[in-house]
Scaffold this motif. Structure first.
Motif, PDB file in Angstrom:
ATOM      1  N   TYR A 137       0.799  -1.223   0.000  1.00 17.58           N
ATOM      2  CA  TYR A 137       0.000   0.000   0.000  1.00 17.58           C
ATOM      3  C   TYR A 137       0.833   1.276   0.000  1.00 17.58           C
ATOM      4  CZ  TYR A 137       0.108  -1.184   5.095  1.00 17.58           C
ATOM      5  OH  TYR A 137       0.461  -1.562   6.373  1.00 17.58           O
ATOM      6  N   GLN A 138       2.098   1.228   0.384  1.00 13.78           N
ATOM      7  CA  GLN A 138       2.979   2.374   0.192  1.00 13.78           C
ATOM      8  C   GLN A 138       3.728   2.211  -1.125  1.00 13.78           C
ATOM      9  OE1 GLN A 138       5.421   2.735   3.707  1.00 13.78           O
ATOM     10  NE2 GLN A 138       3.672   3.210   5.026  1.00 13.78           N
ATOM     11  N   MET A 139       4.230   3.314  -1.676  1.00  9.51           N
ATOM     12  CA  MET A 139       4.745   3.318  -3.041  1.00  9.51           C
ATOM     13  C   MET A 139       6.177   2.813  -3.160  1.00  9.51           C
ATOM     14  SD  MET A 139       3.294   6.880  -4.609  1.00  9.51           S
ATOM     15  CE  MET A 139       4.710   6.839  -5.722  1.00  9.51           C
ATOM     16  N   ASP A 140       6.486   2.284  -4.319  1.00 13.11           N
ATOM     17  CA  ASP A 140       7.838   1.846  -4.668  1.00 13.11           C
ATOM     18  C   ASP A 140       8.725   3.080  -4.848  1.00 13.11           C
ATOM     19  OD1 ASP A 140      10.173   0.931  -5.929  1.00 13.11           O
ATOM     20  OD2 ASP A 140       9.105  -0.528  -7.161  1.00 13.11           O
ATOM     21  N   PRO A 141       9.845   3.183  -4.110  1.00 15.47           N
ATOM     22  CA  PRO A 141      10.726   4.351  -4.240  1.00 15.47           C
ATOM     23  C   PRO A 141      11.246   4.597  -5.653  1.00 15.47           C
ATOM     24  CG  PRO A 141      11.277   3.133  -2.257  1.00 15.47           C
ATOM     25  CD  PRO A 141      10.293   2.285  -3.016  1.00 15.47           C
ATOM     26  N   ALA A 142      11.163   3.608  -6.524  1.00 17.79           N
ATOM     27  CA  ALA A 142      11.670   3.770  -7.890  1.00 17.79           C
ATOM     28  C   ALA A 142      10.711   4.540  -8.790  1.00 17.79           C
ATOM     29  CB  ALA A 142      11.947   2.397  -8.505  1.00 17.79           C
TER      30      ALA A 142
ATOM     31  N   PRO B  93       8.967  10.333   2.129  1.00 19.43           N
ATOM     32  CA  PRO B  93       9.843  11.319   2.745  1.00 19.43           C
ATOM     33  C   PRO B  93      10.104  12.516   1.806  1.00 19.43           C
ATOM     34  CG  PRO B  93      10.798   9.109   2.842  1.00 19.43           C
ATOM     35  CD  PRO B  93       9.685   9.067   1.872  1.00 19.43           C
ATOM     36  N   ALA B  94      10.888  13.461   2.303  1.00 17.64           N
ATOM     37  CA  ALA B  94      11.153  14.664   1.521  1.00 17.64           C
ATOM     38  C   ALA B  94      12.526  14.656   0.857  1.00 17.64           C
ATOM     39  CB  ALA B  94      11.028  15.899   2.406  1.00 17.64           C
ATOM     40  N   LEU B  95      13.575  14.426   1.632  1.00 22.07           N
ATOM     41  CA  LEU B  95      14.922  14.736   1.163  1.00 22.07           C
ATOM     42  C   LEU B  95      15.334  13.941  -0.064  1.00 22.07           C
ATOM     43  CD1 LEU B  95      17.301  16.562   1.763  1.00 22.07           C
ATOM     44  CD2 LEU B  95      18.253  14.767   3.198  1.00 22.07           C
ATOM     45  N   SER B  96      15.036  12.652  -0.096  1.00 20.00           N
ATOM     46  CA  SER B  96      15.411  11.840  -1.259  1.00 20.00           C
ATOM     47  C   SER B  96      14.374  11.904  -2.372  1.00 20.00           C
ATOM     48  CB  SER B  96      15.601  10.378  -0.831  1.00 20.00           C
ATOM     49  OG  SER B  96      16.734  10.252  -0.003  1.00 20.00           O
TER      50      SER B  96
ATOM     51  N   ILE C  15      10.135  14.679  -6.699  1.00 19.96           N
ATOM     52  CA  ILE C  15       8.692  14.441  -6.621  1.00 19.96           C
ATOM     53  C   ILE C  15       7.980  15.670  -6.055  1.00 19.96           C
ATOM     54  CG2 ILE C  15       6.915  12.912  -5.734  1.00 19.96           C
ATOM     55  CD1 ILE C  15       8.868  11.612  -7.731  1.00 19.96           C
ATOM     56  N   VAL C  16       8.599  16.342  -5.087  1.00 27.80           N
ATOM     57  CA  VAL C  16       8.038  17.594  -4.578  1.00 27.80           C
ATOM     58  C   VAL C  16       7.856  18.579  -5.724  1.00 27.80           C
ATOM     59  CG1 VAL C  16       8.436  19.571  -3.056  1.00 27.80           C
ATOM     60  CG2 VAL C  16       9.010  17.271  -2.267  1.00 27.80           C
TER      61      VAL C  16
END
Length: 329
Positions: free
Chosen positions: A222-227, A251-254, A258-259
């Motif tokens: 249910y959470q997204m794939d970082p890729a 998260p924000a920094l990595s 996406i932000v």
């Protein structure tokens, strides 16, 4: 040296501190900051999270003192996470009227009515299994979970929460919560959606603070794939269509790219969540004398603003508020 060719003199605008201040493009303000708080049951509990120096679990009786400090520092918003003593498979503590977040909300709004209270709307802190929804056949049942999340949101709004922030990442959660809030008469309460929440390794310290580590499996369904980047746009588009008023990237920094994608594609306020792992790494390095903590934190949060964040949820909020005052003296 003669016959120097004509070229641009960019350094003219960096010559002095005053000049640099004059032309600075991105600014960080106290009003950009949201401070996360972990509320526990009991009395006189002020327990530091081992992996997060300076961050505490607080009992309700100590909440007033903390809110007074935040108000004095000029921080205008908090996001609340509850850590109950009793948990069950349904996460009942999330939506009962005397739930820990509901009690904390009423206490804060009584003490400082102007303080914006954002209620994290999830079940993971309240379930015995640590997942963000109801378990059927060893998996999270999306639609069965939505009913309980809607009940949680309405309960939090009744307690006085100014903003509902669902972090569960169930499909359709914004639509169901929006409908429930509207039907309960809370049409004015906005939803700050965790629209883009990655299955990140940066969450470890938070799970210590919120006692929310899954007892089996993980949250990757249910959470997204970082890729994935395009998936983030699909997720956010759905939430906007369903009635979200804010979009969180966590998260924000990595995930600063996406932000920026969120800022470029949607006209809602964008919220960057500077998560626990990002906080813990900086604190550890600072304690070892490897970095200048203040300079690094300010640079990091400015990068989030520059990427497009309008607000930042950060455990550094109190420190940053103090540093901003010192800078402007």
């Amino acid at each position: 040296m003669t016959n120097i060719p004509t070229f641009d003199r960019h350094r003219r605008l960096r010559r002095t501190a005053g000049m640099r201040d004059l032309v600075r493009e991105t600014h960080l303000h106290k009003t950009d900051l949201v401070y996360p708080m972990f509320i526990v049951e009991g009395e006189k509990v002020r327990k530091q999270v081992p992996s997060m120096p300076g961050v505490y679990q607080l009992s309700l009786d100590l909440l007033t003192e903390e809110i007074d400090e935040l108000e004095e520092l000029g921080i205008q918003a908090v996001i609340l996470f509850g850590v109950p003593n009793e948990k069950d498979e349904q996460g009942t503590g999330a939506f009962i009227d005397e739930g820990i977040v509901q009690q904390a909300t009423r206490k804060i709004k009584t003490k400082v009515p102007s303080m914006l209270v954002i209620a994290d709307t999830c079940l993971c802190e309240y379930t015995s299994h640590g997942h963000c929804g109801v378990i059927h056949d060893h998996d999270v049942d999306n639609d069965a979970s939505l009913e309980l999340l809607a009940k949680t949101a309405v309960s939090q709004a009744k307690a006085g929460a100014d903003i509902i922030a669902p972090s569960n990442m169930m499909d359709g959660f914004v639509a169901v919560i929006r409908q429930a809030l509207d039907q309960a008469g809370f049409t004015q309460i906005p939803i700050m959606s965790y629209a883009v929440k990655y299955a990140s390794s940066f969450y470890g310290p938070f799970r210590d603070a919120a006692d929310s580590t899954p007892q089996f499996g993980d949250r990757k369904t249910y959470q997204m794939d970082p890729a994935n980047r395009l998936e983030a746009l699909r997720e956010a588009k759905s939430d906007v269509h369903e009635g979200a008023d804010f979009l969180i990237v966590k998260p924000a920094l990595s995930y600063l790219d996406i932000v920026r994608e969120m800022k470029n594609n949607f006209d809602l306020p964008i919220v960057a969540y500077n998560v626990s792992g990002e906080y813990a790494m900086v604190k550890a390095a600072a304690q070892n004398g490897w970095i200048d903590e203040q300079a690094l934190v300010m640079e990091k949060l400015l990068s989030m603003k520059r990427a497009g964040a309008d607000l930042i949820i950060t455990y550094f909020a109190k420190d940053v508020a103090k540093w901003l005052v010192e800078k402007n003296r």
